[in-house]
Design a protein around this motif. Sequence first.
Motif, short mmCIF file in Angstrom:
data_model
loop_
_atom_site.label_atom_id
_atom_site.label_comp_id
_atom_site.label_asym_id
_atom_site.label_seq_id
_atom_site.Cartn_x
_atom_site.Cartn_y
_atom_site.Cartn_z
N ARG A 1 0.85 -1.19 0.00
CA ARG A 1 0.00 0.00 0.00
C ARG A 1 0.89 1.25 0.00
O ARG A 1 1.90 1.30 0.70
CB ARG A 1 -0.92 0.01 1.22
CG ARG A 1 -1.94 -1.11 1.19
CD ARG A 1 -2.87 -1.06 2.39
NE ARG A 1 -4.02 -1.94 2.17
CZ ARG A 1 -5.26 -1.66 2.54
NH1 ARG A 1 -5.52 -0.52 3.17
NH2 ARG A 1 -6.25 -2.51 2.29
N VAL B 1 0.79 5.67 -0.10
CA VAL B 1 0.14 6.98 -0.10
C VAL B 1 1.12 7.99 -0.70
O VAL B 1 2.24 8.14 -0.22
CB VAL B 1 -0.27 7.42 1.33
CG1 VAL B 1 -0.73 8.89 1.32
CG2 VAL B 1 -1.37 6.52 1.86
N ARG C 1 -3.05 -1.14 -2.73
CA ARG C 1 -3.87 0.07 -2.73
C ARG C 1 -2.97 1.29 -2.80
O ARG C 1 -1.86 1.29 -2.25
CB ARG C 1 -4.72 0.13 -1.46
CG ARG C 1 -5.70 1.30 -1.42
CD ARG C 1 -6.64 1.17 -0.24
NE ARG C 1 -7.52 2.33 -0.16
CZ ARG C 1 -8.45 2.51 0.78
NH1 ARG C 1 -8.61 1.59 1.74
NH2 ARG C 1 -9.21 3.58 0.79
N ALA D 1 -3.24 5.77 -2.52
CA ALA D 1 -4.05 6.95 -2.23
C ALA D 1 -3.21 8.18 -2.53
O ALA D 1 -1.97 8.11 -2.54
CB ALA D 1 -4.51 6.95 -0.78
N ASP E 1 -7.70 9.87 4.28
CA ASP E 1 -7.29 8.93 3.23
C ASP E 1 -6.01 8.20 3.60
O ASP E 1 -5.83 7.03 3.24
CB ASP E 1 -7.12 9.67 1.90
CG ASP E 1 -8.44 10.14 1.32
OD1 ASP E 1 -9.50 9.68 1.81
OD2 ASP E 1 -8.42 10.98 0.40
N THR F 1 -5.67 4.03 4.43
CA THR F 1 -4.79 3.26 3.54
C THR F 1 -3.64 2.61 4.28
O THR F 1 -3.29 1.46 4.01
CB THR F 1 -4.24 4.17 2.42
OG1 THR F 1 -5.32 4.82 1.76
CG2 THR F 1 -3.44 3.36 1.41
#
Length: 274
Positions: free
Chosen positions: A103, A105, A128, A130, A147, A151
């Motif tokens: 993941r 960000v 994922r 973001a 967010d 995440t």
Amino acid sequence: MNLPEADPMRDRIDTTTAHPARRYNYWLGGKDNFAADRESADRIAAAWPSAPIAARENRRFLRRATTYLAREAGIRQFLDIGTGLPTANNTHEVAQAIAPETRVVYVDNDPMVMAHARALLTSAPEGRTAYLEADLREPETILTHPDLLATLDLSRPIGLMLVAVLHFIPGPGAAAPIVARLLDALPTGSYLVATNATKDFLSEPVAAVYDRMLATGQTDIWPRTRAEFAALLRDLDVVEPGVVPVNEWRAESEEAPRPASADVSVYGAVARLP
């Protein structure tokens, strides 16, 4: 250049003022930049001709450091602040090629970066990504953003990526409290990946020209000495080979010939939070 039509942020993009992400894109040979970005980049390159080389080597360092964290350190979460415009070997692409469940960000303060990132940076199905429009100078805003919290799990190790962004925090000691606040929010076993431009390898005449550009506002890249950069890693376990020019950091697999450190003039390091 074309901007994503459906994103309302496109109306907030200031094309008349140079932005570091777009200038960096220009040096990397990209097309996501405007005349103001190119003019600023060319002024800097006139005083520091190797700036485009530094941009490319900085990007290669990002790829190698991300690979190290994903493959050797087992990191599965990344917070990439100052991500810049999408190009090859973005953090999530490198990490998810090794561990698809990773993941990431991304954070940047340029709405154009965010518009492109949302349109182009697609996560692997198992992972994922973001995207936060926020500024490194406001770490609390980043760390408390819904967010990000949706995440990343801040109780598990995270790779904090501050690549080619710290040198936009000007002033002696100015970056230290920002880095410290971000690290304070991360658990043991997290890593910091960071780079910063330096004058340590420049000749006296070139360094003097660069000082004049800084004083007159012709560049916003604040160079730090090795000692100043290393101070940002205080209390961390620095991974070998330590604080070195980015072109030297675990670059054995890079294609020869390699640039000289004087032609890069950017320090890099990877360090673990004990």
